[in-house]
Design a protein around this motif. Structure first.
Motif, PDB file in Angstrom:
ATOM      1  N   SER A 152      40.327  36.960  14.644  1.00  0.00           N
ATOM      2  CA  SER A 152      41.576  36.847  15.411  1.00  0.00           C
ATOM      3  C   SER A 152      42.702  36.603  14.407  1.00  0.00           C
ATOM      4  CB  SER A 152      41.490  35.714  16.436  1.00  0.00           C
ATOM      5  OG  SER A 152      41.057  34.513  15.840  1.00  0.00           O
ATOM      6  N   THR A 153      43.594  37.568  14.289  1.00  0.00           N
ATOM      7  CA  THR A 153      44.548  37.569  13.174  1.00  0.00           C
ATOM      8  C   THR A 153      45.701  36.581  13.325  1.00  0.00           C
ATOM      9  OG1 THR A 153      45.877  39.366  14.134  1.00  0.00           O
ATOM     10  CG2 THR A 153      44.021  39.989  12.705  1.00  0.00           C
ATOM     11  N   GLU A 154      45.858  35.968  14.519  1.00  0.00           N
ATOM     12  CA  GLU A 154      46.919  34.980  14.719  1.00  0.00           C
ATOM     13  C   GLU A 154      46.332  33.580  14.931  1.00  0.00           C
ATOM     14  OE1 GLU A 154      50.154  35.956  14.482  1.00  0.00           O
ATOM     15  OE2 GLU A 154      49.323  37.929  13.989  1.00  0.00           O
ATOM     16  N   ASP A 155      45.126  33.381  14.475  1.00  0.00           N
ATOM     17  CA  ASP A 155      44.403  32.120  14.703  1.00  0.00           C
ATOM     18  C   ASP A 155      45.060  30.971  13.936  1.00  0.00           C
ATOM     19  OD1 ASP A 155      42.363  30.103  14.971  1.00  0.00           O
ATOM     20  OD2 ASP A 155      40.920  31.713  15.307  1.00  0.00           O
ATOM     21  N   LYS A 156      45.282  29.847  14.626  1.00  0.00           N
ATOM     22  CA  LYS A 156      45.862  28.653  14.006  1.00  0.00           C
ATOM     23  C   LYS A 156      44.834  27.528  13.864  1.00  0.00           C
ATOM     24  CE  LYS A 156      50.124  30.229  13.744  1.00  0.00           C
ATOM     25  NZ  LYS A 156      49.910  31.566  14.343  1.00  0.00           N
ATOM     26  N   MET A 157      43.592  27.802  14.252  1.00  0.00           N
ATOM     27  CA  MET A 157      42.532  26.808  14.123  1.00  0.00           C
ATOM     28  C   MET A 157      41.626  27.130  12.929  1.00  0.00           C
ATOM     29  SD  MET A 157      43.039  24.576  16.602  1.00  0.00           S
ATOM     30  CE  MET A 157      41.486  23.713  16.782  1.00  0.00           C
ATOM     31  N   ILE A 158      41.113  28.333  12.892  1.00  0.00           N
ATOM     32  CA  ILE A 158      40.332  28.817  11.751  1.00  0.00           C
ATOM     33  C   ILE A 158      41.103  30.011  11.201  1.00  0.00           C
ATOM     34  CG2 ILE A 158      38.113  29.648  10.904  1.00  0.00           C
ATOM     35  CD1 ILE A 158      36.792  28.509  13.374  1.00  0.00           C
ATOM     36  N   PRO A 159      41.857  29.838  10.132  1.00  0.00           N
ATOM     37  CA  PRO A 159      42.709  30.911   9.629  1.00  0.00           C
ATOM     38  C   PRO A 159      41.983  32.224   9.393  1.00  0.00           C
ATOM     39  CG  PRO A 159      43.267  28.873   8.589  1.00  0.00           C
ATOM     40  CD  PRO A 159      42.020  28.605   9.378  1.00  0.00           C
ATOM     41  N   PRO A 160      42.663  33.325   9.601  1.00  0.00           N
ATOM     42  CA  PRO A 160      42.048  34.643   9.464  1.00  0.00           C
ATOM     43  C   PRO A 160      41.366  34.875   8.115  1.00  0.00           C
ATOM     44  CG  PRO A 160      44.163  34.833  10.557  1.00  0.00           C
ATOM     45  CD  PRO A 160      44.047  33.413  10.114  1.00  0.00           C
ATOM     46  N   ASP A 161      41.964  34.404   7.016  1.00  0.00           N
ATOM     47  CA  ASP A 161      41.332  34.628   5.719  1.00  0.00           C
ATOM     48  C   ASP A 161      39.999  33.902   5.600  1.00  0.00           C
ATOM     49  OD1 ASP A 161      43.204  36.367   4.752  1.00  0.00           O
ATOM     50  OD2 ASP A 161      44.317  34.879   3.587  1.00  0.00           O
ATOM     51  N   ALA A 162      39.891  32.754   6.246  1.00  0.00           N
ATOM     52  CA  ALA A 162      38.609  32.041   6.251  1.00  0.00           C
ATOM     53  C   ALA A 162      37.579  32.826   7.063  1.00  0.00           C
ATOM     54  CB  ALA A 162      38.782  30.650   6.845  1.00  0.00           C
ATOM     55  N   GLN A 163      38.018  33.398   8.177  1.00  0.00           N
ATOM     56  CA  GLN A 163      37.122  34.210   8.990  1.00  0.00           C
ATOM     57  C   GLN A 163      36.649  35.435   8.205  1.00  0.00           C
ATOM     58  OE1 GLN A 163      38.582  34.943  13.026  1.00  0.00           O
ATOM     59  NE2 GLN A 163      39.947  33.176  12.843  1.00  0.00           N
ATOM     60  N   ARG A 164      37.577  36.053   7.483  1.00  0.00           N
ATOM     61  CA  ARG A 164      37.204  37.231   6.688  1.00  0.00           C
ATOM     62  C   ARG A 164      36.200  36.865   5.600  1.00  0.00           C
ATOM     63  NH1 ARG A 164      43.219  37.901   6.999  1.00  0.00           N
ATOM     64  NH2 ARG A 164      43.575  39.439   8.666  1.00  0.00           N
ATOM     65  N   ALA A 165      36.393  35.706   4.991  1.00  0.00           N
ATOM     66  CA  ALA A 165      35.481  35.267   3.938  1.00  0.00           C
ATOM     67  C   ALA A 165      34.079  35.039   4.484  1.00  0.00           C
ATOM     68  CB  ALA A 165      36.013  33.988   3.301  1.00  0.00           C
ATOM     69  N   MET A 166      33.992  34.371   5.622  1.00  0.00           N
ATOM     70  CA  MET A 166      32.679  34.102   6.204  1.00  0.00           C
ATOM     71  C   MET A 166      31.992  35.381   6.656  1.00  0.00           C
ATOM     72  SD  MET A 166      33.199  30.477   8.257  1.00  0.00           S
ATOM     73  CE  MET A 166      34.785  30.871   9.018  1.00  0.00           C
ATOM     74  N   SER A 167      32.747  36.286   7.280  1.00  0.00           N
ATOM     75  CA  SER A 167      32.146  37.529   7.763  1.00  0.00           C
ATOM     76  C   SER A 167      31.688  38.410   6.603  1.00  0.00           C
ATOM     77  CB  SER A 167      33.127  38.287   8.658  1.00  0.00           C
ATOM     78  OG  SER A 167      34.305  38.645   7.965  1.00  0.00           O
ATOM     79  N   LYS A 168      32.445  38.378   5.495  1.00  0.00           N
ATOM     80  CA  LYS A 168      32.056  39.149   4.323  1.00  0.00           C
ATOM     81  C   LYS A 168      30.755  38.605   3.740  1.00  0.00           C
ATOM     82  CE  LYS A 168      33.649  40.511  -0.291  1.00  0.00           C
ATOM     83  NZ  LYS A 168      34.759  40.435  -1.273  1.00  0.00           N
ATOM     84  N   ARG A 169      30.673  37.291   3.627  1.00  0.00           N
ATOM     85  CA  ARG A 169      29.471  36.676   3.079  1.00  0.00           C
ATOM     86  C   ARG A 169      28.243  36.986   3.933  1.00  0.00           C
ATOM     87  NH1 ARG A 169      28.995  30.196   2.460  1.00  0.00           N
ATOM     88  NH2 ARG A 169      29.278  30.333   4.722  1.00  0.00           N
TER      89      ARG A 169
END
Length: 266
Positions: free
Chosen positions: A211-228
């Motif tokens: 979710s690119t407008e997330d204010k709880m778990i920032p998008p870059d953190a989500q991208r990092a986890m999904s990449k891993r």
């Protein structure tokens, strides 16, 4: 860990593992994608209950899927995993597990069950072995948004009601966002410290909605986890509560998982 330290870690950002982009290694041992799975188990995150899945439920139910919504107590990870495993056991065949936010930790631990064919993370934590929400949020990057989490009360956390909508549900109908704020489920500090033993994404295929407008778990953190995790990724403009505000987008990704789709969007 003291209550002061707990709340300091939480308010620093319910996120942050940008370093995973550089240090994480994508999963390489995932099994082949599932095909035509009809049983979907939905797991909610912290501060909310399973009712937020109603829109996703209605869409998938009309398409013939068997939907189970888990009502996790969010007191401890072990308890939430136990409740989720009971739901998995009750299914009559293969299962797709779906987790939002903290629910991603639950499906990461519970998803090693043989019945689980795939995992879907919706703006969710996807920890590795030995990690927890607590460890993932220790070192947020400068400038990361701080969720309006109040000081723990008897070992439980809640969000400031007046700031709930802006941080958690900015694109949700204002009336519904207000209801979500007023009907919060306190989130146990023990749940945040629950450690994953064997992450299911290392052996099961996974999908991830950022979710690119997330204010709880920032998008870059989500991208990092999904990449891993080696997940198939889609990105959708929306808040942390995207499963409420955009149920069609979430349901579409779940269908991809159920059908074994390997297509991605960026």
């Amino acid at each position: 860990m003291t209550s002061n330290l707990n709340i300091r870690l939480i308010t620093l950002g319910l996120l942050p593992i940008i370093a995973l982009v550089f240090s994480g290694v994508a999963a390489t041992s995932q099994t082949s994608a599932p095909r035509n799975v009809k049983n979907i188990v939905l797991i909610h995150g912290g501060f909310v209950d399973g009712s937020g899945w109603e829109g996703v439920y209605n869409i998938l139910k009309k398409k013939g899927y068997n939907i189970t919504i888990v009502q996790n107590p969010t007191i401890s990870l072990a308890d939430d995993v136990a409740v989720t495993k009971r739901a998995i056991t009750a299914q009559d065949g293969p299962v797709i597990l779906v987790g939002h936010s903290y629910g991603g930790v639950v499906i990461t631990e519970a998803g090693t069950d043989p019945k689980v064919m795939g995992l879907v993370y919706v703006s969710a934590f996807a920890p590795d072995r030995g990690e927890s929400v607590e460890t993932l949020i220790k070192n947020p990057p400068p400038g990361a948004p701080a969720p309006p989490i109040l000081s723990p009360q008897d070992g439980f956390l809640s969000l400031d009601r007046s700031k709930f909508a802006a941080s958690f549900a900015a694109d949700v109908n204002p009336g519904l966002a207000a209801f979500m704020a007023d009907s919060q489920v306190p989130w146990g500090v023990q749940a945040l410290s629950g450690i994953v033993s064997e992450p299911a994404w290392k052996s099961k295929p996974s999908w991830y909605l950022v979710s690119t407008e997330d204010k709880m778990i920032p998008p870059d953190a989500q991208r990092a986890m999904s990449k891993r995790a080696g997940s198939k990724v889609v990105e959708v403009k929306g808040s942390h509560a995207i499963y409420v505000s955009q149920p069609r987008a979430v349901a579409s990704l779940i269908e991809q998982a159920a059908n074994g789709s390997v297509s991605t969007e960026k």
